[in-house]
Design a protein around this motif. Structure first.
Motif, PDB file in Angstrom:
ATOM      1  N   GLN A 207     111.786 -43.974 -40.831  1.00  0.00           N
ATOM      2  CA  GLN A 207     111.424 -43.795 -42.239  1.00  0.00           C
ATOM      3  C   GLN A 207     112.559 -44.108 -43.210  1.00  0.00           C
ATOM      4  OE1 GLN A 207     111.621 -41.407 -39.949  1.00  0.00           O
ATOM      5  NE2 GLN A 207     112.643 -39.579 -40.742  1.00  0.00           N
ATOM      6  N   HIS A 208     113.787 -44.255 -42.711  1.00  0.00           N
ATOM      7  CA  HIS A 208     114.888 -44.603 -43.607  1.00  0.00           C
ATOM      8  C   HIS A 208     114.993 -46.107 -43.845  1.00  0.00           C
ATOM      9  CE1 HIS A 208     117.232 -40.611 -42.734  1.00  0.00           C
ATOM     10  NE2 HIS A 208     116.068 -40.429 -43.323  1.00  0.00           N
ATOM     11  N   ILE A 209     114.251 -46.909 -43.111  1.00  0.00           N
ATOM     12  CA  ILE A 209     114.310 -48.372 -43.274  1.00  0.00           C
ATOM     13  C   ILE A 209     113.928 -48.801 -44.691  1.00  0.00           C
ATOM     14  CG2 ILE A 209     113.330 -50.583 -42.535  1.00  0.00           C
ATOM     15  CD1 ILE A 209     113.157 -49.412 -39.682  1.00  0.00           C
ATOM     16  N   PRO A 210     112.779 -48.382 -45.227  1.00  0.00           N
ATOM     17  CA  PRO A 210     112.430 -48.837 -46.583  1.00  0.00           C
ATOM     18  C   PRO A 210     113.390 -48.328 -47.649  1.00  0.00           C
ATOM     19  CG  PRO A 210     110.927 -47.106 -45.874  1.00  0.00           C
ATOM     20  CD  PRO A 210     111.724 -47.503 -44.662  1.00  0.00           C
ATOM     21  N   GLU A 211     113.967 -47.175 -47.419  1.00  0.00           N
ATOM     22  CA  GLU A 211     114.961 -46.619 -48.345  1.00  0.00           C
ATOM     23  C   GLU A 211     116.198 -47.515 -48.390  1.00  0.00           C
ATOM     24  OE1 GLU A 211     117.783 -42.611 -48.388  1.00  0.00           O
ATOM     25  OE2 GLU A 211     115.939 -42.632 -47.216  1.00  0.00           O
ATOM     26  N   VAL A 212     116.639 -47.965 -47.226  1.00  0.00           N
ATOM     27  CA  VAL A 212     117.792 -48.850 -47.150  1.00  0.00           C
ATOM     28  C   VAL A 212     117.481 -50.180 -47.836  1.00  0.00           C
ATOM     29  CG1 VAL A 212     119.243 -50.197 -45.580  1.00  0.00           C
ATOM     30  CG2 VAL A 212     118.735 -47.799 -45.059  1.00  0.00           C
ATOM     31  N   ILE A 213     116.342 -50.766 -47.510  1.00  0.00           N
ATOM     32  CA  ILE A 213     115.983 -52.071 -48.076  1.00  0.00           C
ATOM     33  C   ILE A 213     115.807 -51.980 -49.588  1.00  0.00           C
ATOM     34  CG2 ILE A 213     114.205 -53.863 -48.108  1.00  0.00           C
ATOM     35  CD1 ILE A 213     113.775 -53.283 -45.118  1.00  0.00           C
ATOM     36  N   GLN A 214     115.219 -50.896 -50.064  1.00  0.00           N
ATOM     37  CA  GLN A 214     115.033 -50.707 -51.510  1.00  0.00           C
ATOM     38  C   GLN A 214     116.366 -50.797 -52.249  1.00  0.00           C
ATOM     39  OE1 GLN A 214     112.358 -47.498 -53.531  1.00  0.00           O
ATOM     40  NE2 GLN A 214     114.346 -46.541 -53.304  1.00  0.00           N
TER      41      GLN A 214
END
Length: 343
Positions: A207-214
């Motif tokens: 779940q931290h993947i989209p946070e990083v990409i954002q």
């Protein structure tokens, strides 16, 4: 400043209490929990005996806003968004340690967290609190970053903003101790499953993947995806991240290390290692430091970044207090100068 903590019995909440007790400008005036209300904090957390003796209360948002000046939400994702609505409506300062307000697009939250998102106008009220990058906050609400996201973004920030890299080459290999999974027991978190073992989890689905990409896209619009894997290692706490990025140019000897050292020269809590030296978990456990070592291979043009942090401090409670300091206009290291527990 008078503060309240909601979700005091989880690992993040427990760490938050311990750290705030050392803060010279903060007074904890109330502790709250859904599951443990009616008990004293010493009954639930005996390690805090003689340090703090408060009852654990039910979550009464009106009473909290009447007595406190700021509230921390140390509740799980999916729970925070429900509790937060009253504070948001009243414009009452809040720092949320969950993932409920990190993603700006509701559809992304629903995809990655498998839960319904809060309304978009609420999300717009939050600053994303990557404390070592963000200089100041314009809003009353802070979404504290995830632990893996913190380490990954600090690993990549100097590269994606200042160098000519291949944006399609980013590979992140993260390893975490068991406390990162929270207190709820699962089959994979039993002692017999974790001890003397290492296992990969949430492949391409953390779940931290989209946070990083954002955040990466805010720094570099050309970045659309990264390769990101996470593994569980048999330690109680700590995150060890190895990041690989290919450069488009050939760097001179020591040039990449100099880039990181210059980028973080004014950051108290990011410590860049000497050339040829790479950090270990023990040198940051129990502290709010994030230590980074960098290597460059001219034969492959691969930049390797080794990053370590304590998932409960820099990755959660410590960064939340660092954000509190920034929000209040205090020195960011106030109450956070803890020596790592090396032994």
């Amino acid at each position: 400043m008078k503060v309240s903590i909601i979700g005091v019995t989880g690992y993040g909440g427990m760490e938050l209490v311990c750290l705030l007790l050392k803060h010279p400008e903060v007074e904890i005036i109330s502790l709250h929990s859904h599951s443990q209300s009616g008990k004293t904090v010493n009954e639930v957390l005996p390690q805090l005996k003689k340090l703090i003796d408060l009852p654990i209360k039910t979550i009464d948002t009106k009473q909290i806003m009447k007595n406190a000046e700021l509230v921390f939400l140390a509740t799980p994702s999916g729970v925070s968004k429900t509790i937060a609505s009253d504070f948001i409506a009243a414009e009452f300062p809040m720092i949320d340690l969950s993932g409920d307000f990190r993603l700006k697009e509701p559809v992304q939250y629903e995809k990655w967290y498998k839960n319904s998102s809060v309304q978009e106008n609420y999300l717009e009220k939050f600053d994303y609190g990557l404390a070592d990058i963000k200089s100041e906050y314009a809003k009353k609400f802070i979404a504290n970053p995830g632990c893996y996201a913190t380490g990954t973004l600090l690993s990549l920030a100097p590269l994606v903003q200042t160098t000519n890299i291949d944006v399609n080459s980013i590979i992140v290999d993260g390893k975490s101790g068991l406390s990162g999974a929270g207190k709820n027991l699962t089959e994979t978190s039993h002692f017999v499953a974790v001890n003397e073992n290492m296992s990969l989890y949430k492949m391409n689905s953390h779940q931290h993947i989209p946070e990083v990409i954002q955040q990466l896209k805010e720094w570099n619009q050309e970045i659309s995806a990264i390769q990101f894997s996470t593994s569980l290692i048999p330690v109680t706490r700590g995150i060890f991240i190895t990041t690989y990025v290919k450069s488009k140019q050939l760097f001179e000897n020591g040039e990449v290390e100099k880039l990181f050292r210059t980028f973080y020269q004014d950051n108290y809590f990011v410590r860049v290692q000497d050339p040829g030296s790479y950090p270990s978990l023990k040198q940051v456990i129990g502290s709010n430091f994030c230590d980074i070592g960098v290597a460059y291979n001219p034969a492959t043009k691969i930049i390797t970044v080794v990053t370590v942090l304590d998932n409960l401090v820099k990755g959660a409670a410590g960064q939340a207090i660092q954000n509190l300091n920034k929000l209040a206009g205090w020195p960011e290291e106030l109450g956070l100068k803890m020596c790592p527990m090396y032994i």
